[in-house]
Design an enzyme around this catalytic site. Structure first.
Site, PDB file in Angstrom:
ATOM      1  N   LYS A  65      33.101  32.283 -31.168  1.00 36.42           N
ATOM      2  CA  LYS A  65      32.665  30.959 -30.697  1.00 36.42           C
ATOM      3  C   LYS A  65      32.959  29.866 -31.730  1.00 36.42           C
ATOM      4  O   LYS A  65      33.076  28.697 -31.383  1.00 36.42           O
ATOM      5  CB  LYS A  65      31.163  30.999 -30.362  1.00 36.42           C
ATOM      6  CG  LYS A  65      30.845  31.941 -29.189  1.00 36.42           C
ATOM      7  CD  LYS A  65      29.347  32.173 -29.038  1.00 36.42           C
ATOM      8  CE  LYS A  65      29.058  33.161 -27.901  1.00 36.42           C
ATOM      9  NZ  LYS A  65      27.640  33.532 -27.807  1.00 36.42           N
ATOM     10  N   SER A  77      30.447  37.136 -30.810  1.00 37.10           N
ATOM     11  CA  SER A  77      30.119  35.702 -30.807  1.00 37.10           C
ATOM     12  C   SER A  77      30.692  34.926 -31.988  1.00 37.10           C
ATOM     13  O   SER A  77      30.629  33.699 -31.988  1.00 37.10           O
ATOM     14  CB  SER A  77      28.605  35.510 -30.783  1.00 37.10           C
ATOM     15  OG  SER A  77      28.139  35.723 -29.472  1.00 37.10           O
ATOM     16  N   TYR A 107      36.352  34.631 -21.531  1.00 33.62           N
ATOM     17  CA  TYR A 107      35.298  34.743 -22.552  1.00 33.62           C
ATOM     18  C   TYR A 107      35.164  36.180 -23.085  1.00 33.62           C
ATOM     19  O   TYR A 107      35.076  36.390 -24.294  1.00 33.62           O
ATOM     20  CB  TYR A 107      33.983  34.244 -21.940  1.00 33.62           C
ATOM     21  CG  TYR A 107      32.757  34.495 -22.768  1.00 33.62           C
ATOM     22  CD1 TYR A 107      32.431  33.663 -23.834  1.00 33.62           C
ATOM     23  CD2 TYR A 107      31.904  35.562 -22.475  1.00 33.62           C
ATOM     24  CE1 TYR A 107      31.292  33.886 -24.590  1.00 33.62           C
ATOM     25  CE2 TYR A 107      30.766  35.787 -23.229  1.00 33.62           C
ATOM     26  CZ  TYR A 107      30.466  34.955 -24.283  1.00 33.62           C
ATOM     27  OH  TYR A 107      29.344  35.177 -25.036  1.00 33.62           O
ATOM     28  N   TYR A 167      21.111  31.992 -33.376  1.00 33.47           N
ATOM     29  CA  TYR A 167      20.212  31.909 -32.212  1.00 33.47           C
ATOM     30  C   TYR A 167      18.785  31.592 -32.650  1.00 33.47           C
ATOM     31  O   TYR A 167      18.581  30.718 -33.475  1.00 33.47           O
ATOM     32  CB  TYR A 167      20.286  33.209 -31.376  1.00 33.47           C
ATOM     33  CG  TYR A 167      21.692  33.686 -31.238  1.00 33.47           C
ATOM     34  CD1 TYR A 167      22.609  32.911 -30.518  1.00 33.47           C
ATOM     35  CD2 TYR A 167      22.149  34.846 -31.850  1.00 33.47           C
ATOM     36  CE1 TYR A 167      23.928  33.310 -30.410  1.00 33.47           C
ATOM     37  CE2 TYR A 167      23.467  35.242 -31.739  1.00 33.47           C
ATOM     38  CZ  TYR A 167      24.336  34.477 -31.025  1.00 33.47           C
ATOM     39  OH  TYR A 167      25.634  34.856 -30.929  1.00 33.47           O
TER      40      TYR A 167
HETATM   41  N1  GLN Z   1      30.047  38.903 -25.734  1.00 35.65           N
HETATM   42  C1  GLN Z   1      28.659  38.872 -26.086  1.00 35.65           C
HETATM   43  C2  GLN Z   1      27.823  38.384 -24.914  1.00 35.65           C
HETATM   44  O1  GLN Z   1      28.232  37.498 -24.261  1.00 35.65           O
HETATM   45  C3  GLN Z   1      28.489  37.979 -27.269  1.00 35.65           C
HETATM   46  C4  GLN Z   1      27.038  37.813 -27.674  1.00 35.65           C
HETATM   47  C5  GLN Z   1      26.853  37.824 -29.146  1.00 35.65           C
HETATM   48  O2  GLN Z   1      27.702  38.248 -29.916  1.00 35.65           O
HETATM   49  N2  GLN Z   1      25.688  37.408 -29.562  1.00 35.65           N
HETATM   50  O3  GLN Z   1      26.765  38.881 -24.639  1.00 35.65           O
END
Ligand code: GLN
Length: 304
Positions: free
Chosen positions: A67, A64, A191, A239
Site C-alpha cells: 500500500k 499491506s 489488489y 492500523y
Molecule cells: N491482502 C490483505 C488483506 O486485504 C492485506 C492486509 C494486511 O496486510 N494487513 O486482507
C-alpha cells in the site's frame, strides 16, 4: 557499521529463542503455510550497503506493505486530488473494518486500511488494464529496490481472491457510495495481486530507501511527497496499533499480514523485518519487538 551488524545479530539471536511469536495469518490459506519460526531483518543504508541477519534472503508476502508503493504511484498520478476519495486520519479500527464507512459516506479514513487501499488501487486503475497496472507496480518496486528479481506469487493472490469476502464487501459498499469507479472484481483482482508481491528483507529494505529522502537514493517521488508518505506511515501504518508502534518504536513504519514491516529512518536508513506470527492487531509480533530493540541500540528516532 560493525556495531550495527552486532546489534542485528543479537536481535536475530534473541528472536530465534523467543517462544511468544504470535499467530500466522490463516484467513488467506496460502499464508498459513509459512514457517512461523522464520525471522529476518535487513538495514539498507543510502551508501548502498545492506546489513542483515537471520532469514533476510527468504522471500515473503509483502501484503499491506504494497500500500505504500501504490500510494506513491497514486500521488504521482493524481496529486492532491486523491484526498477527495480517501482521508488521512488514523482509523483506530482493525485493518479490514467496515464500521466507519457507513457514517463517513464511503470515504475510507486513510490509504493504509484495506478500504483506503482499495480506493487507491481503483484510482490508479483509471486508463489502465489490470495487467499493465500490475506491471507498473512491479516496475516501481523493482526500480526502488534496484532488483529485477521481484515477482508476484499467484497462488497467494488466488487464495486471497477465493477467501476475500470481507474486502469484496468493503469494495461493494464503497461502490454504493460512488467511491469506486471500476467493477469490484477488477479492483479486488488487482489488489490481491499487488498484496501477493514477494520480497526478501534485503530487497524490501532497499525498496524503502527512496522514502529516506537521503542523497543517492532513487528519486521516485518529490521530497514533499516523501514527507507526506512518512507522516501517513507514522500515524496509520499499523492500523489500530499505530499509536502503540509510534510510542514504542517512534519511526514511520508499515506492516503487512505476511509478517513484514518496512520502517524508515529519515535521511539515514530503510529497514525491513519479517516474522510471520502476528499479534491481535495483525502486526508482526517479533517484528515490532525487533524494531523496538534496534532503535534502542542505535538511538534512531524522529529527533534525528
Ligand atoms: N491482502 C490483505 C488483506 O486485504 C492485506 C492486509 C494486511 O496486510 N494487513 O486482507
Amino acid at each position: 557499521m560493525t556495531e550495527l551488524q552486532a546489534s542485528l545479530d543479537a536481535i536475530a539471536a534473541r528472536a530465534a529463542s523467543d517462544e511468544d511469536r504470535g499467530r500466522v495469518a490463516d484467513y488467506i490459506p496460502e499464508l498459513a503455510r509459512v514457517d512461523p519460526l522464520r525471522f529476518g531483518i535487513a538495514v539498507a543504508l543510502p551508501s548502498g550497503a545492506v546489513l542483515s541477519a537471520g532469514d533476510a534472503d527468504v522471500a515473503f508476502s509483502i501484503q499491506s506493505i504494497s500500500k505504500v508503493f501504490t500510494l506513491a504511484i497514486a500521488l504521482g498520478r493524481l496529486g492532491d486530488g486523491l484526498w477527495r476519495r480517501v482521508g488521512r486520519e488514523p482509523s483506530g479500527q482493525p485493518f479490514n473494518s467496515i464500521l466507519q464507512l457507513e457514517t463517513e459516506h464511503g470515504i475510507p479514513r486513510n490509504p493504509f486500511i484495506n478500504a483506503g487501499a482499495l480506493v487507491v488501487t481503483d484510482a490508479i486503475l483509471a486508463g489502465h488494464k489490470p495487467r499493465d497496472l500490475l506491471g507498473e507496480i512491479l516496475d516501481f518496486v523493482r526500480e526502488a529496490a534496484g532488483d529485477e528479481d521481484i515477482h508476484i506469487n499467484r497462488a497467494v493472490a488466488a487464495s486471497e481472491a477465493e477467501w476475500g469476502a470481507r474486502n469484496r464487501a468493503l469494495a461493494e459498499f464503497m461502490r454504493s457510495w460512488g467511491n469506486l469507479e471500476h467493477p469490484v472484481d477488477l479492483v479486488i483482482g488487482t489488489y490481491v495481486h499487488q498484496c501477493a508481491v514477494e520480497m526478501t528483507c534485503r530487497q524490501l529494505a532497499r525498496a524503502g530507501l527512496f522514502l529516506t529522502g537521503a542523497e543517492g537514493t532513487p528519486a521516485l517521488v518529490s521530497a514533499q511527497r516523501i514527507r507526506r508518505i512518512n507522516a501517513l506511515m507514522m500515524t496509520c501504518g499499523h492500523y489500530d496499533a499505530s499509536g502503540d508502534f509510534a510510542y514504542r518504536v517512534g519511526l514511520p513504519g508499515k506492516s503487512g499480514v505476511g509478517g513484514g514491516i518496512l520502517m524508515v529512518v529519515p535521511g539515514r536508513a530503510s529497514i525491513a523485518v519479517w516474522s510471520p506470527g502476528l499479534d491481535e492487531t495483525g502486526n508482526s509480533k517479533l517484528g515490532s519487538r525487533a524494531l523496538e530493540e534496534l532503535v534502542a541500540a542505535t538511538g534512531w528516532s524522529v529527533l534525528g
